[in-house]
Design a protein around this motif. Structure first.
Motif, PDB file in Angstrom:
ATOM      1  N   ILE A   1     -19.313 -47.629  -6.791  1.00 26.28           N
ATOM      2  CA  ILE A   1     -18.422 -48.771  -6.898  1.00 26.28           C
ATOM      3  C   ILE A   1     -17.221 -48.410  -7.752  1.00 26.28           C
ATOM      4  O   ILE A   1     -17.293 -47.478  -8.575  1.00 26.28           O
ATOM      5  CB  ILE A   1     -19.170 -49.993  -7.498  1.00 26.28           C
ATOM      6  N   GLU A   2     -16.101 -49.103  -7.542  1.00 28.82           N
ATOM      7  CA  GLU A   2     -14.879 -48.857  -8.299  1.00 28.82           C
ATOM      8  C   GLU A   2     -14.702 -49.888  -9.405  1.00 28.82           C
ATOM      9  O   GLU A   2     -15.342 -50.925  -9.408  1.00 28.82           O
ATOM     10  CB  GLU A   2     -13.658 -48.904  -7.368  1.00 28.82           C
ATOM     11  N   GLY A   3     -13.794 -49.580 -10.332  1.00 25.10           N
ATOM     12  CA  GLY A   3     -13.480 -50.487 -11.425  1.00 25.10           C
ATOM     13  C   GLY A   3     -12.805 -49.736 -12.545  1.00 25.10           C
ATOM     14  O   GLY A   3     -12.548 -48.534 -12.441  1.00 25.10           O
ATOM     15  N   SER A   4     -12.500 -50.431 -13.624  1.00 27.35           N
ATOM     16  CA  SER A   4     -11.922 -49.757 -14.782  1.00 27.35           C
ATOM     17  C   SER A   4     -13.009 -48.958 -15.487  1.00 27.35           C
ATOM     18  O   SER A   4     -14.199 -49.242 -15.365  1.00 27.35           O
ATOM     19  CB  SER A   4     -11.309 -50.781 -15.741  1.00 27.35           C
ATOM     20  N   GLU A   5     -12.594 -47.940 -16.227  1.00 23.85           N
ATOM     21  CA  GLU A   5     -13.563 -47.104 -16.920  1.00 23.85           C
ATOM     22  C   GLU A   5     -14.390 -47.918 -17.914  1.00 23.85           C
ATOM     23  O   GLU A   5     -15.600 -47.717 -18.054  1.00 23.85           O
ATOM     24  CB  GLU A   5     -12.841 -45.961 -17.643  1.00 23.85           C
TER      25      GLU A   5
ATOM     26  N   ASN B   1      -6.411 -46.380 -15.512  1.00 26.53           N
ATOM     27  CA  ASN B   1      -7.245 -47.576 -15.565  1.00 26.53           C
ATOM     28  C   ASN B   1      -8.131 -47.736 -14.331  1.00 26.53           C
ATOM     29  O   ASN B   1      -9.009 -48.595 -14.309  1.00 26.53           O
ATOM     30  CB  ASN B   1      -6.373 -48.823 -15.718  1.00 26.53           C
ATOM     31  N   LYS B   2      -7.872 -46.926 -13.309  1.00 31.20           N
ATOM     32  CA  LYS B   2      -8.656 -46.996 -12.084  1.00 31.20           C
ATOM     33  C   LYS B   2      -9.659 -45.856 -12.054  1.00 31.20           C
ATOM     34  O   LYS B   2      -9.286 -44.700 -12.188  1.00 31.20           O
ATOM     35  CB  LYS B   2      -7.745 -46.937 -10.854  1.00 31.20           C
ATOM     36  N   ALA B   3     -10.921 -46.208 -11.901  1.00 29.49           N
ATOM     37  CA  ALA B   3     -11.973 -45.195 -11.906  1.00 29.49           C
ATOM     38  C   ALA B   3     -13.039 -45.578 -10.888  1.00 29.49           C
ATOM     39  O   ALA B   3     -12.993 -46.655 -10.287  1.00 29.49           O
ATOM     40  CB  ALA B   3     -12.581 -45.067 -13.299  1.00 29.49           C
ATOM     41  N   ALA B   4     -13.986 -44.695 -10.688  1.00 29.72           N
ATOM     42  CA  ALA B   4     -15.085 -44.952  -9.764  1.00 29.72           C
ATOM     43  C   ALA B   4     -16.350 -44.321 -10.316  1.00 29.72           C
ATOM     44  O   ALA B   4     -16.300 -43.282 -10.989  1.00 29.72           O
ATOM     45  CB  ALA B   4     -14.772 -44.408  -8.377  1.00 29.72           C
ATOM     46  N   LEU B   5     -17.461 -44.960 -10.026  1.00 31.58           N
ATOM     47  CA  LEU B   5     -18.764 -44.470 -10.446  1.00 31.58           C
ATOM     48  C   LEU B   5     -19.409 -43.747  -9.267  1.00 31.58           C
ATOM     49  O   LEU B   5     -19.453 -44.275  -8.157  1.00 31.58           O
ATOM     50  CB  LEU B   5     -19.641 -45.645 -10.895  1.00 31.58           C
ATOM     51  N   TYR B   6     -19.887 -42.534  -9.516  1.00 34.06           N
ATOM     52  CA  TYR B   6     -20.476 -41.701  -8.457  1.00 34.06           C
ATOM     53  C   TYR B   6     -21.930 -41.382  -8.775  1.00 34.06           C
ATOM     54  O   TYR B   6     -22.289 -41.152  -9.935  1.00 34.06           O
ATOM     55  CB  TYR B   6     -19.702 -40.389  -8.309  1.00 34.06           C
TER      56      TYR B   6
END
Length: 217
Positions: A169-173, A151-156
């Motif tokens: 930034i981080e957040g759920s998928e 449930n933990k993901a990050a956008l790159y």
């Protein structure tokens, strides 16, 4: 602490997102991506309380030494005051230092300036830039999940077609997917090619993250 540009921004519209994920806030020049929800609000409150209590404890030290003018003549009272001063100073300074570091990760998508700014917003609601990436250097946007917590993901933001990227930034998928789609839509080929200033990536310290290393975590 990384130094960078300090900016104050005002948003005109809040686009609803996952309450536990990042929010997209419209501005006159583009939009901001920042953390929202009960956790972010509670963190801001605890930092403010830490600053206040820490400052109070540091001020109490002056009151301790102003009490009893004959303290220097009594070794026992002197020892008690020194011990109390040390305790108040350590606890007060730790609380004050914790409170002043009320940082909240934020990314700014400047559609007018054709650049992505990554940094944090401090307790005074000022944005401090840590990384600036011209749109012309961004090849794609990727969402990577951690193996331990799906449930933990990050956008790159991937640089060109290589393996180097910067975490946006981080957040759920589920919360990051519409943001990824918006970024891909806004950063059209024309915007990515248009950079009359011929700027380079600005990052005071550190290097880009290797996607190969992130994928292995």
């Amino acid at each position: 602490m990384m130094q960078g540009n300090i900016q104050n921004t005002k948003h005109t519209e809040v686009m609803p997102q996952d309450r536990k994920g990042p929010a997209m806030l419209q501005t006159t020049w583009g939009y901001r991506l920042s953390a929202v929800g009960a956790e972010a609000g509670l963190l801001r409150v605890t930092h403010a309380a830490g600053r206040f209590v820490g400052l109070v404890l540091l001020l109490i030290i002056a009151g301790v030494w102003s009490f009893s003018a004959n303290a220097f003549a009594d070794p026992l009272i002197m020892a008690m005051k020194l011990g109390l001063t040390g305790l108040l100073f350590v606890v007060g300074w730790m609380l004050f230092w914790y409170g002043r570091d009320a940082r909240q990760v934020e990314a700014q998508v400047d559609l007018d300036g054709c650049e992505l700014r990554i940094g944090h917003r401090n307790g005074l609601n000022r944005f401090r830039q840590e990384t600036r990436i011209p749109f012309s250097d961004i090849g794609s946007f990727l969402i990577l999940r951690t193996k331990d917590d799906p449930n933990k993901a990050a956008l790159y933001a991937r640089i060109g077609s290589g393996m180097d990227a910067y975490e946006v930034i981080e957040g759920s998928e589920a919360a990051l997917e519409p943001i990824q789609a918006r970024l891909v839509s806004d950063l059209t080929g024309e915007r990515r090619r248009r950079d009359p200033k011929n700027r380079r990536i600005s990052r005071p310290t550190g290097n880009a993250i290797s996607l190969a290393r992130v994928s292995a975590l």
